[in-house]
Scaffold this motif. Structure first.
Motif, PDB file in Angstrom:
ATOM      1  N   VAL A 209       0.618   2.822  -5.227  1.00 28.30           N
ATOM      2  CA  VAL A 209       1.932   3.883  -4.359  1.00 28.30           C
ATOM      3  C   VAL A 209       2.641   3.538  -4.353  1.00 28.30           C
ATOM      4  CG1 VAL A 209       2.643   4.742  -1.947  1.00 28.30           C
ATOM      5  CG2 VAL A 209      -0.396   4.405  -2.696  1.00 28.30           C
ATOM      6  N   ASP A 210       3.942   3.921  -5.050  1.00 29.19           N
ATOM      7  CA  ASP A 210       4.993   4.237  -5.264  1.00 29.19           C
ATOM      8  C   ASP A 210       5.752   3.048  -3.980  1.00 29.19           C
ATOM      9  OD1 ASP A 210       7.768   5.792  -6.455  1.00 29.19           O
ATOM     10  OD2 ASP A 210       8.279   4.037  -4.680  1.00 29.19           O
TER      11      ASP A 210
ATOM     12  N   ALA B 248       2.742   1.739  -9.345  1.00 28.24           N
ATOM     13  CA  ALA B 248       3.063   1.664  -8.060  1.00 28.24           C
ATOM     14  C   ALA B 248       4.664   2.667  -8.317  1.00 28.24           C
ATOM     15  CB  ALA B 248       3.042   0.829  -7.456  1.00 28.24           C
ATOM     16  N   ASN B 249       4.692   3.540  -9.107  1.00 32.09           N
ATOM     17  CA  ASN B 249       5.926   4.566  -9.584  1.00 32.09           C
ATOM     18  C   ASN B 249       5.479   5.805  -9.506  1.00 32.09           C
ATOM     19  OD1 ASN B 249       8.626   5.164 -10.542  1.00 32.09           O
ATOM     20  ND2 ASN B 249       8.141   3.506 -12.351  1.00 32.09           N
TER      21      ASN B 249
END
Lengths: 159, 418
Positions: free
Chosen positions: A110-111, A84-85
């Motif tokens: 997702v980020d 997530a990054n």
């Protein structure tokens, strides 16, 4: 350049694009996709494997999948990166390529939405990795944390 | 036929062939959903381009001896800091640490560290990943002028091996005695070369003092077979001895917490005490270290997280004999609400514990206090929430008061007195 030359050139290019690793691109994961995966896989036994670039044991499990895929091909495996990054996008791609995972459907959290994604997959999972979900043909899921050995993966994926 | 029409035809042909190839592949892997349906889902969040603190994934905050609050973060291969003279209400302009750019590990359990002596000395330590996966060095830089200038960074680990050196923690005394601990893979690297199997990393300690010109860090192995992906926790006891609390591997991948106190001048390595007995068997990465705080009476207080057969969730326990015996661990937070990532601080008989919980959409920061040295705790209080992810919370100390530091990426770095 004549029209036909252009056409054949265009077709050649798109054949290359279309037939090369169609699943090479990891896709942002969301709740709807999880539901779709579950629906489309009803009636079969499959594996959902979650991993992170910061998890050395995850690589061992990815290596087992790589080995099994070489031997058997068409394994029912979905692979999800949990970092997530956005900053690790290149690392993620490198690892997917290194372990020859482009034949599988690859997703990533997702980020900034790592915990949300983890929670809708399984609210009893705390993020420890690797995390493997063994999903029965009925859709019933069994989560396991930590490296899964090759014999169990073979038994599950190779019928 | 116009050129434009021809071009559209070519593109259509291309799209249809590409689609056929995808359908064909999807049929071969019909356990997977339609590629096109997947591609229609795009990431909504774009990468943060600036150097502001909200762009960072992690933040490290510490009060300097003069009462200033420093906060430090890493972005784009640089370290940045800000100083607050009013406990975090307002901060100075952002300053880039004036050293050459290099990669800096700053996510989840790994982040840069900052410490101070009482002579305007500022000490930075971080981890720089190397070219090969899971290889990294522990780095260090020193400022003798309160952050105006910094020394050229040096590598703390002295093995010169392309292997893992990570999860650094640092403490510095008023007189400038530096202690850096980290997880080190040099032994595993050497054993692998000999064809031997290994499990976990080793715990290492490096010591130096730039004020007395002892600038080469010692490298001493303190323990072997540690978990490879959890932060370490350190604190001084009231004899000035360093106590180290980390996740160890016992037996067949049982991940439990261990505690070691380095007695002053002791030459032999003491055996660590096992602190948790939750029986979390996992050949993997928990990504959850613990925390330790030692009060003026040399009473050790610890919090940790486990998901074992015996114990699940956050636990608190204390010891009045440096970990040899332990109070019965008590549960903290709501385990079913994803209580995790605890941190703590003690001031006399006051104990503060913070941790995060998760509702499925929001992260929550929770706090609980004991005023009787851990015998009882007040009801847990919700302090703040976050929507775009959550860094680990930490408690920092100033004038016998606990402050919580909680970074919320793309939102705000929260500093609040408890």
């Amino acid at each position: 350049m004549s029209f036909f030359k252009k056409l054949s050139c265009g077709i050649f290019i798109c054949v290359l694009v279309g037939t090369s690793s169609s699943y090479a691109e990891s896709i942002a994961f969301n709740k709807a996709q999880l539901a779709t995966l579950k629906t489309q896989n009803m009636g079969k036994q499959w594996l959902m494997l979650l991993w992170s670039v910061d998890c050395p044991p995850c690589f061992k499990e990815l290596a087992i999948i790589q080995k099994l895929q070489r031997q058997h091909s068409d394994l029912a495996v979905v692979i999800i990166n949990t970092d997530a990054n956005d900053e690790i996008e290149n690392e993620r791609k490198d690892i997917i390529e290194k372990f020859e995972l482009t034949d599988f459907r690859n997703f990533h959290f997702v980020d900034g939405q790592g915990d949300q994604s983890r929670f809708f997959i399984d609210p009893t999972w705390y993020g420890e990795l690797p995390r493997s979900y063994f999903i029965e043909s009925s859709g019933k899921s069994h989560g396991k944390s930590g490296l899964v050995n090759q014999s169990l993966l073979t038994q599950w994926l190779v019928n | 036929m116009s050129i434009l029409t021809r071009l559209v035809l070519v593109m259509l042909a291309c799209a249809s062939l590409s689609l056929m190839a995808n359908i064909s592949k999807a049929a071969a892997h019909n356990h997977q959903p339609s590629h096109q349906a997947m591609q229609s889902e795009k990431e909504q969040i774009s990468p943060c381009k600036g150097v502001e603190i909200i762009c960072a994934k992690t933040v490290t905050s510490v009060f300097a001896p003069n009462g200033d609050l420093w906060r430090l973060w890493a972005l784009h291969s640089s370290l940045y800091f800000q100083i607050s003279t009013n406990n975090g209400a307002t901060f100075s302009v952002i300053t880039r640490v004036a050293i050459d750019k290099e990669k800096i590990s700053a996510r989840n359990e790994n982040r840069p560290k900052i410490a101070f002596d009482k002579y305007q000395g500022v000490y930075l330590s971080w981890v720089t990943p190397k070219e090969k996966k899971y290889t990294a060095d522990v780095r260090f830089s020193y400022s003798s002028d309160y952050g105006n200038t910094f020394t050229k960074p040096i590598t703390v680990n002295d093995d010169n091996l392309l292997t893992g050196h990570s999860f650094n923690e640092m403490l510095v005394t008023d007189e400038g005695d530096i202690s850096i601990v980290w997880l080190d893979s040099r032994l595993a690297y050497q054993l692998r070369l000999q064809g031997k199997k290994t499990n976990g990393s080793a715990l290492y300690l490096g010591k130096a003092n730039y004020r007395t010109n002892k600038i080469n860090f010692s490298n001493e192995q303190l323990a072997n077979n540690t978990c490879v992906c959890c932060r370490i926790a350190i604190n001084y006891n009231n004899h000035g001895e360093l106590a180290i609390f980390w996740r160890h591997i016992y037996g067949d991948n049982i991940r439990e917490f261990a505690l070691l106190t380095l007695a002053q001048g002791e030459s032999t390595q003491p055996t660590p005490y096992q602190i948790s007995y939750d029986h979390w068997k996992i050949n993997g990465c928990p990504h959850q270290g613990g925390a330790i705080s030692i009060n003026d009476n040399n009473h050790y207080h610890m919090v940790w997280f486990n998901q074992g057969d015996v114990g699940k969730g956050i636990f608190y326990a204390s010891s009045n004999d440096q970990g040899k015996s332990l109070t019965k661990p008590i549960s903290v937070g709501v385990q079913s609400a994803q209580a995790a990532h605890p941190h703590m601080n003690t001031n006399g008989n006051n104990i503060d514990i913070v941790w995060t919980q998760f509702t499925g959409t929001e992260h929550e920061l929770w706090h609980q206090r004991s005023t009787d040295n851990g015998k009882s705790f007040t009801k847990a209080i919700l302090i703040a929430t976050a929507l775009n992810g959550s860094d680990r919370p930490f408690i920092i100390n100033k004038d016998s008061k606990s402050y919580v530091s909680w970074h919320r990426p793309k939102q705000e770095h929260l500093v609040q007195v408890l």
